[in-house]
Motif scaffolding. Structure first.
Motif, PDB file in Angstrom:
ATOM      1  N   LYS A 139      76.057  20.158  64.898  1.00  0.00           N
ATOM      2  CA  LYS A 139      74.728  20.717  64.664  1.00  0.00           C
ATOM      3  C   LYS A 139      74.458  20.970  63.184  1.00  0.00           C
ATOM      4  N   ASN A 142      72.281  18.109  61.743  1.00  0.00           N
ATOM      5  CA  ASN A 142      71.121  17.631  62.492  1.00  0.00           C
ATOM      6  C   ASN A 142      69.968  17.188  61.603  1.00  0.00           C
ATOM      7  N   VAL A 164      69.105  23.029  70.568  1.00  0.00           N
ATOM      8  CA  VAL A 164      68.376  23.582  69.431  1.00  0.00           C
ATOM      9  C   VAL A 164      67.929  25.030  69.649  1.00  0.00           C
ATOM     10  N   THR A 183      70.944  24.350  62.854  1.00  0.00           N
ATOM     11  CA  THR A 183      69.775  24.224  63.723  1.00  0.00           C
ATOM     12  C   THR A 183      68.534  24.777  63.039  1.00  0.00           C
ATOM     13  N   ALA A 200      59.534  21.671  70.325  1.00  0.00           N
ATOM     14  CA  ALA A 200      60.817  21.980  70.960  1.00  0.00           C
ATOM     15  C   ALA A 200      60.538  22.627  72.297  1.00  0.00           C
TER      16      ALA A 200
END
Length: 218
Positions: A139, A142, A164, A183, A200
């Motif tokens: 992560k 990302n 996330v 994240t 998201a």
């Protein structure tokens, strides 16, 4: 509450997915080979399959293979001439994934590349663009992976990033957890990059409380 989330996932899988010997064998083999049980859920795998089909994907990039569970879902979404490139850091995971992909009958569509995902991505020249990208790896990186997905994609490329929400950890601005820091950096990047439309979605279920980023390259 967690038991109820699991029960609802089981209900969804029973009603809408049904039994799948190849996928069940993949999870069983992953466990026997000592891989961590961090694959997407069955319902999430089917979601990835449908999103890739909706996107009309002919070329898919996956960052983070693990044992190939999500890889199988994505490969099944491809047309006969489709190709999937998946990146995996650990050679042992890649070996297990190859076994699983072969058993599932999709190995001819999949190219597993072993090593650091950042290095593998950096070595890719921009050629035929990827139509769909699924990111489910370390992560901390990302934001970099999404930037590379844009570079290797095209206008209209779909990008999906897993994990996330992290059970609300994404709200912890002072966290020293590198996964949460990474994240939050991803969200900062998405909010500032004019090349993307993104949202998201929070999820609950067998994978507890988490979520996906859904983005499209403009």
């Amino acid at each position: 509450m967690g038991e109820r989330w699991q029960a609802v996932d089981d209900y969804i899988a029973d009603k809408l997915l049904g039994a799948d010997d190849a996928l069940a064998a993949t999870l069983s083999n992953n466990e026997k080979q000592g891989l961590p049980p961090i694959d997407v859920s069955a319902a999430q795998g089917k979601m990835l399959f449908l999103l890739a089909q909706i996107a009309g994907a002919n070329r898919i990039l996956e960052v983070g293979t693990l044992g190939g569970y999500s890889t199988i879902w994505l490969a099944r979404a491809l047309p006969d001439d489709g190709r999937l490139v998946t990146l995996e850091l650990e050679p042992h995971h890649a070996r297990v994934a190859r076994e699983n992909l072969e058993r599932a009958g999709v190995s001819d569509k999949v190219d597993i590349r072993i090593g650091s995902a950042a290095d593998s991505l950096g070595a890719m020249a921009k050629g035929d663009p990827f139509d769909f990208v699924f990111i489910d790896a370390d992560k901390q990186s990302n934001a970099h992976y999404v930037a590379e997905a844009i570079r290797l994609g095209r206008s209209g490329t779909t990008i999906v990033v897993d994990n996330v929400v992290r059970e609300g950890g994404v709200l912890e601005a002072d966290s020293d957890d590198e996964r949460i820091v990474g994240t939050r950096a991803l969200f900062d990047m998405l909010s500032a990059d004019p090349r993307l439309d993104a949202t998201a979605v929070q999820t609950v279920g067998a994978k507890k409380w988490d979520g996906f980023v859904l983005a499209r390259v403009r």
